[in-house]
Structures are given as structure tokens and as C-alpha cells.
Design an enzyme around this catalytic site. Structure first.
Site, PDB file in Angstrom:
ATOM      1  N   TYR A 117     -35.912  47.336 -17.779  1.00  0.00           N
ATOM      2  CA  TYR A 117     -35.228  46.203 -17.150  1.00  0.00           C
ATOM      3  C   TYR A 117     -33.722  46.463 -17.110  1.00  0.00           C
ATOM      4  O   TYR A 117     -33.064  46.248 -16.084  1.00  0.00           O
ATOM      5  CB  TYR A 117     -35.540  44.947 -17.955  1.00  0.00           C
ATOM      6  CG  TYR A 117     -34.852  43.685 -17.497  1.00  0.00           C
ATOM      7  CD1 TYR A 117     -35.347  42.940 -16.435  1.00  0.00           C
ATOM      8  CD2 TYR A 117     -33.719  43.208 -18.160  1.00  0.00           C
ATOM      9  CE1 TYR A 117     -34.732  41.765 -16.033  1.00  0.00           C
ATOM     10  CE2 TYR A 117     -33.094  42.030 -17.770  1.00  0.00           C
ATOM     11  CZ  TYR A 117     -33.606  41.313 -16.708  1.00  0.00           C
ATOM     12  OH  TYR A 117     -32.987  40.157 -16.318  1.00  0.00           O
TER      13      TYR A 117
ATOM     14  N   SER B 268     -27.799  40.746 -15.175  1.00  0.00           N
ATOM     15  CA  SER B 268     -28.139  40.457 -16.567  1.00  0.00           C
ATOM     16  C   SER B 268     -27.083  41.066 -17.457  1.00  0.00           C
ATOM     17  O   SER B 268     -26.536  42.139 -17.156  1.00  0.00           O
ATOM     18  CB  SER B 268     -29.509  41.049 -16.920  1.00  0.00           C
ATOM     19  OG  SER B 268     -29.753  40.929 -18.312  1.00  0.00           O
TER      20      SER B 268
END
Length: 284
Positions: free
Chosen positions: A159, A146
Site C-alpha cells: 500500500y 496517505s
């Protein structure tokens, strides 16, 4: 004589988190390119729907239950995929969801859950296939990272920490697997239009969007599509032996609003019609 043997003609692949989003798109794209694919997720019925579509289009695929937070589930998934399709040549792992929230308001258990899914789960998947890949002296480990791992974003601290840890793990795989023939790659999606995170209530989404704007992390409204990432991941898997994609980051292209407006104004002053290619962006 070639430095490396080419990829075998048959390259079974497994995709973790294949029930929706990037995983589903990737499984479909790999199957369309001739990879036999095992789709794994907790929502195995969703994977089966995709398998039926893939088979209808001439591809080879199976659906199997998979929970990346459970070692036995991972090992069982890989064993059944291998028995059905053959030795696993490609792993794509990107299972998981995200839990929005400020770190100081999030419990340690919630924080640890993100690490279990996105970091420890990815390690479980890699460990389940690595011995065979090293023995055969070839294979691709492809991890879905990500851009949050590269540039942290408020309300996504757990996250982001998990994905940053993933980058460190993949980098170590790259160094430690050097000379084995096994390649480790990470593909970083920017903002992507999937269901991940967006099922959260407005009271979590709203503050996050406000803080992203404050920190300059919501520059425009365009999002990548899952198919964009699937195309990138397939490119990584198909890279010929002798080279590999270490890191890839994909970002959504900004809309052409300003350029289009300037062009419209200039053409309008000259009494000329707006070209069709300028207008076409309005529907995308």
C-alpha cells in the site's frame, strides 16, 4: 482584469470509491456545497443509498458502477456521469482497500494488486477526464494519498509503495499541467477511522500494531473521522483560481490526557471544580 476566470457556478464532480469511508463523506460534503456529484464504486447499491440521502437534502447526485482496475468501467463511468451532470470539473479519486502483510511474506500478485488499485487506478481516472479539462483550461484532480507514502509503515509495504508512486505521479501532473489551468492536488490522511483494513483477521492486525508501536508509529489512540478528510478535500476543490493546494497532510490531534490530568490536580489542590471544557474531551 482578473488573472483567471472564476470557477463556473456549476462544477460537476466525480468521486471514485464513494460507497464508504472518505469517499462517501466527500461525496456528501461536496453535494452539500452545491456540487453535482457522481458517486462511483463496485458496491453501487451503497452509493445509491447515499444518493437518496443527498437528494432528500436538496443535493444533486447519481450513483454509477465503477471498478478502477478496469479501463472500460472507468471510461463508461465518466461518460455516463458527463451525460447526466455535464462536463466534469472535479475528480476525487481514493478508491481501494489495503492488504496488511510483511513484504517478504506477500506474493507478487498481492503486491501488484495494491499498485493496480491505488496507483494505476488513479491514473485511469485522471486520464478519463484530463483531455476535457485541458481543452476547457480548468479542472481539479484531487488524489487521496496517505501519510504512509511519506513515512513508510511495517505491514503496509505494498500500500505504501503504491501511495508513494501516487505522490510521484501527482508531482509530475503538477509540473506537466502547469499553464493548462488544470490543478493537481494530493491530500494525505493520517490514521482514519474507516472500514479500510480493519476487516482483516486479528492474526494480521495484531502483529502490525506491535510493529507500529516498536517503530514509534502508534503514539496515541485517536483517529481522524472521514468527515475531517471530506472537509479538507472540499476546501481544496473550492480554492479560488490563481492558487492551488499542492500537498495537504491531515493528522489526528492527540488526546489531552496529560494536560487534563495536570489541570485536574492543580485545581483539586486549590479546592476548585474542574471547568466544563476540560471535562468535555472525555466523551469525544
Amino acid at each position: 482584469m482578473a488573472r483567471f476566470e472564476p470557477h463556473p457556478s456549476r462544477r460537476p464532480a466525480i468521486v471514485a470509491g464513494a460507497s464508504s469511508g472518505i469517499g462517501a463523506a466527500t461525496a456528501t460534503a461536496l453535494a452539500a456545497r452545491g456540487f453535482p456529484v457522481a458517486l462511483g464504486a463496485r458496491r453501487v447499491e451503497k452509493c445509491q443509498e447515499l444518493v437518496d440521502q443527498i437528494k432528500a437534502e436538496g443535493g444533486e447526485a447519481i450513483a454509477l458502477p465503477l471498478d478502477v482496475t478496469d479501463t472500460a468501467s472507468v471510461e463508461n463511468f465518466v461518460a455516463k456521469a458527463t451525460a447526466a451532470l455535464g462536463d466534469i470539473e472535479v475528480l476525487v479519486t481514493g478508491a481501494g482497500d489495503t492488504n496488511f502483510g510483511r513484504l517478504h511474506e506477500m506474493s507478487t500478485d498481492e503486491f501488484a494488486e495494491q499498485l493496480q488499485i491505488h496507483l494505476v487506478g488513479a491514473n485511469r481516472m485522471a486520464r478519463a477526464v484530463l483531455d476535457g479539462m485541458v481543452e476547457r483550461r480548468r479542472g481539479d484532480l484531487i488524489f487521496v494519498g496517505s501519510d504512509v507514502a511519506l513515512r513508510q509503515r511495517p505491514h503496509m509495504g505494498a500500500y505504501g509503495a503504491a501511495k508513494a508512486g501516487l505522490v510521484a505521479m501527482v508531482t509530475n501532473f503538477q509540473m506537466e499541467l502547469e499553464g493548462t489551468g488544470v490543478r493537481a492536488s494530493v491530500v494525505h490522511p493520517g490514521p482514519t477511522m474507516t472500514s479500510m483494513g480493519w476487516s482483516l483477521p486479528a492474526e494480521k492486525i495484531g502483529p502490525a500494531l506491535e510493529d507500529w508501536a516498536k517503530w514509534g508509529q502508534a503514539r496515541h489512540s485517536y483517529f481522524l473521522r472521514a468527515a475531517d478528510l471530506a472537509r479538507a478535500i472540499t476546501f481544496v476543490a473550492e480554492t479560488p483560481r490563481g492558487g492551488f493546494i499542492a500537498n495537504m497532510e491531515l493528522q489526528p490531534e492527540a488526546p489531552l490526557t496529560e494536560a487534563k490530568d495536570r489541570q485536574s490536580l492543580a485545581l483539586g489542590e486549590q479546592g476548585m471544580p474542574e471547568p466544563a471544557d476540560a471535562r468535555s474531551n472525555e466523551s469525544k
